[in-house]
Scaffold this active site. Structure first.
Site, PDB file in Angstrom:
ATOM      1  N   CYS A 184      11.826  11.104 -10.589  1.00  0.00           N
ATOM      2  CA  CYS A 184      11.616  11.881 -10.294  1.00  0.00           C
ATOM      3  C   CYS A 184      11.144  13.324 -11.565  1.00  0.00           C
ATOM      4  CB  CYS A 184      12.680  13.072  -9.157  1.00  0.00           C
ATOM      5  SG  CYS A 184      13.846  12.725 -10.186  1.00  0.00           S
ATOM      6  N   GLY A 200      10.994  17.077   2.993  1.00  0.00           N
ATOM      7  CA  GLY A 200      11.552  18.147   2.958  1.00  0.00           C
ATOM      8  C   GLY A 200      11.684  19.337   3.840  1.00  0.00           C
ATOM      9  N   GLU A 237      16.515  17.482  -2.691  1.00  0.00           N
ATOM     10  CA  GLU A 237      16.502  16.996  -3.748  1.00  0.00           C
ATOM     11  C   GLU A 237      14.819  16.290  -4.369  1.00  0.00           C
ATOM     12  OE1 GLU A 237      18.541  17.054  -6.855  1.00  0.00           O
ATOM     13  OE2 GLU A 237      19.777  17.914  -5.476  1.00  0.00           O
ATOM     14  N   ASN A 255      10.168  13.819  -1.240  1.00  0.00           N
ATOM     15  CA  ASN A 255       9.080  14.631  -1.704  1.00  0.00           C
ATOM     16  C   ASN A 255       9.145  16.083  -0.352  1.00  0.00           C
ATOM     17  OD1 ASN A 255       6.920  15.173   1.094  1.00  0.00           O
ATOM     18  ND2 ASN A 255       7.108  12.441   0.564  1.00  0.00           N
TER      19      ASN A 255
HETATM   20  P1  NAD Z   1      10.259   8.565   0.847  1.00  0.00           P
HETATM   21  O1  NAD Z   1       8.507   7.950   0.781  1.00  0.00           O
HETATM   22  O2  NAD Z   1      11.203   7.082   0.827  1.00  0.00           O
HETATM   23  O3  NAD Z   1      10.825   9.463   1.864  1.00  0.00           O
HETATM   24  C1  NAD Z   1      11.883   9.975   1.460  1.00  0.00           C
HETATM   25  C2  NAD Z   1      12.749  10.029   2.897  1.00  0.00           C
HETATM   26  O4  NAD Z   1      11.887  10.463   3.549  1.00  0.00           O
HETATM   27  C3  NAD Z   1      12.811   8.107   3.229  1.00  0.00           C
HETATM   28  O5  NAD Z   1      14.106   7.943   3.370  1.00  0.00           O
HETATM   29  C4  NAD Z   1      12.077   8.038   4.408  1.00  0.00           C
HETATM   30  O6  NAD Z   1      11.436   7.382   5.068  1.00  0.00           O
HETATM   31  C5  NAD Z   1      11.811   9.432   4.793  1.00  0.00           C
HETATM   32  N1  NAD Z   1      11.155  10.602   5.488  1.00  0.00           N
HETATM   33  C6  NAD Z   1       9.600   9.770   4.779  1.00  0.00           C
HETATM   34  N2  NAD Z   1       8.519  10.643   6.329  1.00  0.00           N
HETATM   35  C7  NAD Z   1       9.521  10.987   6.867  1.00  0.00           C
HETATM   36  C8  NAD Z   1       9.277  12.184   8.123  1.00  0.00           C
HETATM   37  N3  NAD Z   1       7.677  12.810   8.645  1.00  0.00           N
HETATM   38  N4  NAD Z   1      10.101  12.499   8.685  1.00  0.00           N
HETATM   39  C9  NAD Z   1      11.305  12.306   8.484  1.00  0.00           C
HETATM   40  N5  NAD Z   1      11.669  11.356   7.688  1.00  0.00           N
HETATM   41  C10 NAD Z   1      10.670  10.824   6.861  1.00  0.00           C
HETATM   42  O7  NAD Z   1       9.869   8.982  -0.861  1.00  0.00           O
HETATM   43  P2  NAD Z   1       9.186  10.062  -1.080  1.00  0.00           P
HETATM   44  O8  NAD Z   1       9.420  10.861  -0.821  1.00  0.00           O
HETATM   45  O9  NAD Z   1       7.759   9.181  -1.873  1.00  0.00           O
HETATM   46  O10 NAD Z   1       9.789  10.045  -2.437  1.00  0.00           O
HETATM   47  C11 NAD Z   1       9.428  10.361  -4.072  1.00  0.00           C
HETATM   48  C12 NAD Z   1       9.043  12.030  -4.065  1.00  0.00           C
HETATM   49  O11 NAD Z   1      10.908  12.489  -4.251  1.00  0.00           O
HETATM   50  C13 NAD Z   1       8.453  12.586  -5.596  1.00  0.00           C
HETATM   51  O12 NAD Z   1       7.911  13.609  -5.373  1.00  0.00           O
HETATM   52  C14 NAD Z   1      10.047  12.450  -6.722  1.00  0.00           C
HETATM   53  O13 NAD Z   1      10.221  13.025  -7.363  1.00  0.00           O
HETATM   54  C15 NAD Z   1      11.337  13.002  -5.420  1.00  0.00           C
HETATM   55  N6  NAD Z   1      12.340  12.087  -5.844  1.00  0.00           N
HETATM   56  C16 NAD Z   1      13.233  13.565  -6.380  1.00  0.00           C
HETATM   57  C17 NAD Z   1      14.374  12.834  -7.046  1.00  0.00           C
HETATM   58  C18 NAD Z   1      15.649  14.542  -7.152  1.00  0.00           C
HETATM   59  O14 NAD Z   1      16.993  13.659  -7.369  1.00  0.00           O
HETATM   60  N7  NAD Z   1      14.848  15.030  -7.578  1.00  0.00           N
HETATM   61  C19 NAD Z   1      15.216  11.453  -7.082  1.00  0.00           C
HETATM   62  C20 NAD Z   1      14.014  11.005  -6.709  1.00  0.00           C
HETATM   63  C21 NAD Z   1      12.810  11.313  -5.670  1.00  0.00           C
END
Ligand code: NAD
Length: 478
Positions: free
Chosen positions: A266, A215, A232, A211
């Site tokens: 996503c 990011g 991403e 997310n």
């Molecule tokens: P998630 O919670 O698994 O987080 C992603 C990663 O970030 C994990 O490895 C997690 O450990 C790390 N993380 C979480 N909090 C953190 C912090 N405070 N500091 C450092 N690292 C941290 O996954 P998510 O974010 O819930 O994934 C869903 C989101 O990802 C949605 O917005 C989705 O659209 C997006 N997504 C994008 C793609 C793409 O290819 N563009 C693919 C899949 C998901």
């Protein structure tokens, strides 16, 4: 090294234990990867091909284990686990392996007169040590996909799978060292603490999928080392259904793209902008399609996934109230189940329209036509994907030309990301950088500019004293 901690959510529902790596070992792991990179062993074509073959073998020999882990973490149907995680990633590895030698080869470019005699070329060099941070929704594809690009480009890699899909994380941590060069590819498991510790280290590239809020954290941490990032991200991917659309086909394809992995994709169509003339019929058709796909009670269907955890389940349930339920609406928190749901009469200001839904809830809004839909999209963040369903070319072209998004599929959902020659990535809020196919090689590669000059022939034209004669020549040449 991996430790486990039991986790009990406050609903009393037992959540899966989160594996994590001891924080103290992280600097040494990164140092080891750097030494391996400096040793040069990851540079040869042969080594890179071996790693790609290792990924393919991992996927085929551990297919059962991966599919079972995906079932545990996400209730992922076998067909979805196989197609979107195992087969998709193996296909990428094969595609890249076949073309790798050609991509690695230096490419000659013309040398202008001022630099003659000489040979100019583009030289592809690896970046160094890469960090891949993966999310939970396609935890196999989104860990191994960036990894395969990074090793194809000759880098050493640290992979951090998502703690939110802990069973898959554990399988990857156990299997990756068995199938890939363990001095060049390492896995760190864990969540915020481990990722934070990793981001304190210096990498040569950080590839993050997840997310946008995280990011920003990743990019800020990388900036301290001036490390480039690929982000991403996600967002709300709109789906415009024109009055000319073939509604039977549109309903089927939208429902498939939305309810695949229970909407936790996503690029899932986030919401529909339906032309007012076909709005009611589209709702009818969606109702029929959901029944055809998942039967009268989708909770009994083996082909419909579960919400990843209770936290997301509760988040999604709050969004239900944003409209009138036309299809679905049922839920079971203990089973982490939410029915494939369609909402109508949804106000643009309602909660479901403020954030990426990332679950099986599909709001349908009315629009008066293509220009109104374009305006609606352009008033919001640039999406990762955009869909248009129409039988009129001019409508498709107008949407493609007048909106900005990571990618577009016309008359289907998210199949553009399965085309290996199309780069996959976002723009604006949906991310920066892209991968897949050749882009997976390029994103982890530095294209070095090289000019090679012979020592013989050293025309004095560039050197002082800058006589009038020399200046005349320079004016003529440049
Ligand atoms: P998630 O919670 O698994 O987080 C992603 C990663 O970030 C994990 O490895 C997690 O450990 C790390 N993380 C979480 N909090 C953190 C912090 N405070 N500091 C450092 N690292 C941290 O996954 P998510 O974010 O819930 O994934 C869903 C989101 O990802 C949605 O917005 C989705 O659209 C997006 N997504 C994008 C793609 C793409 O290819 N563009 C693919 C899949 C998901």
């Amino acid at each position: 090294m991996a430790m486990q901690s039991a986790m009990e959510s406050n609903s009393g529902v037992h959540e899966r234990a989160v594996p994590h790596t001891d924080l103290g070992v992280i600097p040494a792991l990164v140092q080891d990867l750097r030494e391996t990179f400096e040793s040069g062993r990851a540079r040869s074509h042969e080594w890179r091909r071996e790693q790609l073959a290792g990924i393919e073998r991992l996927l085929s020999e551990c297919e059962r284990e991966l599919v079972d882990a995906l079932r545990t973490d996400l209730g992922k149907p076998e067909m979805e686990a196989f197609s979107a995680e195992v087969a998709f990633t193996a296909g990428e590895a094969r595609y890249v392996a076949r073309r790798l030698a050609g991509w690695m080869r230096p490419r000659r470019v013309p040398t202008p007169i001022i630099s003659q005699p000489g040979r100019s070329y583009l030289y592809k060099e690896p970046l160094g040590v890469v960090l891949v941070i993966a999310p939970w929704n396609y935890p196999v594809q989104l860990s191994l996909g960036p990894l395969l690009g990074a090793v194809a480009a000759g880098n050493t890699v640290l992979v951090k799978p998502s703690e939110v899909a802990p069973t898959v994380s554990r399988v990857l941590a156990a299997r990756i060292p068995q199938y890939l060069d363990p001095r060049a590819v390492k896995v760190v498991e864990g969540g915020v603490a481990e990722t934070t510790a990793l981001l304190e280290q210096r990498f040569d590239h950080v590839f993050y999928t997840g997310n946008g809020a995280v990011g920003r954290i990743v990019m800020a941490a990388a900036a301290k080392h001036l490390t480039p990032v690929t982000l991403e991200l996600g967002g709300k991917s709109p789906c415009f259904v024109d009055s000319s659309a073939d509604l039977a086909v549109a309903a089927r394809r939208i429902a498939w793209g939305k309810f695949f992995n229970a909407g936790q994709t996503c690029v899932a169509p986030d919401y529909i902008l339906a032309h007012e003339s076909i709005h009611d019929e589209l709702l009818q058709r969606l109702r029929g399609v959901v029944r055809d796909f998942y039967g009268a009670d989708p909770q009994q269907s083996p082909d419909f996934a579960r919400i990843v955890n209770v936290k997301h389940h509760r988040r999604l349930m709050k969004l239900m109230a944003s409209g009138e339920v036309v299809v679905g609406g049922e839920a079971d928190e203990v089973a982490r189940y939410i029915a494939p749901t369609v909402l109508k009469n949804v106000a643009p200001e309602s909660p479901v329209m403020q954030e990426e839904i990332f679950g099986p809830i599909l709001p349908v809004l009315k629009t008066s036509g293509v220009d109104d839909a374009i305006r609606f999209v352009n008033e919001r963040d640039k999406p990762l994907a955009l869909y248009v369903y129409t039988t009129r070319d001019e409508v498709a072209e107008r949407v493609i030309e007048r909106t900005s998004s990571g990618g577009v599929t016309v008359n289907h959902a998210w199949l553009h990301l399965g085309v290996p020659d199309l780069p996959f990535g976002g723009v604006g809020e949906s991310g920066m950088g892209a991968y897949h196919g050749r882009s997976s090689f390029e994103v982890f590669t530095h294209t070095k500019a090289v000019l090679r000059k012979p020592n013989a022939m050293d025309p004095p034209i560039l050197y002082p004293p800058y006589t009038e004669q020399k200046q005349k020549w320079v004016r003529r040449i440049l």
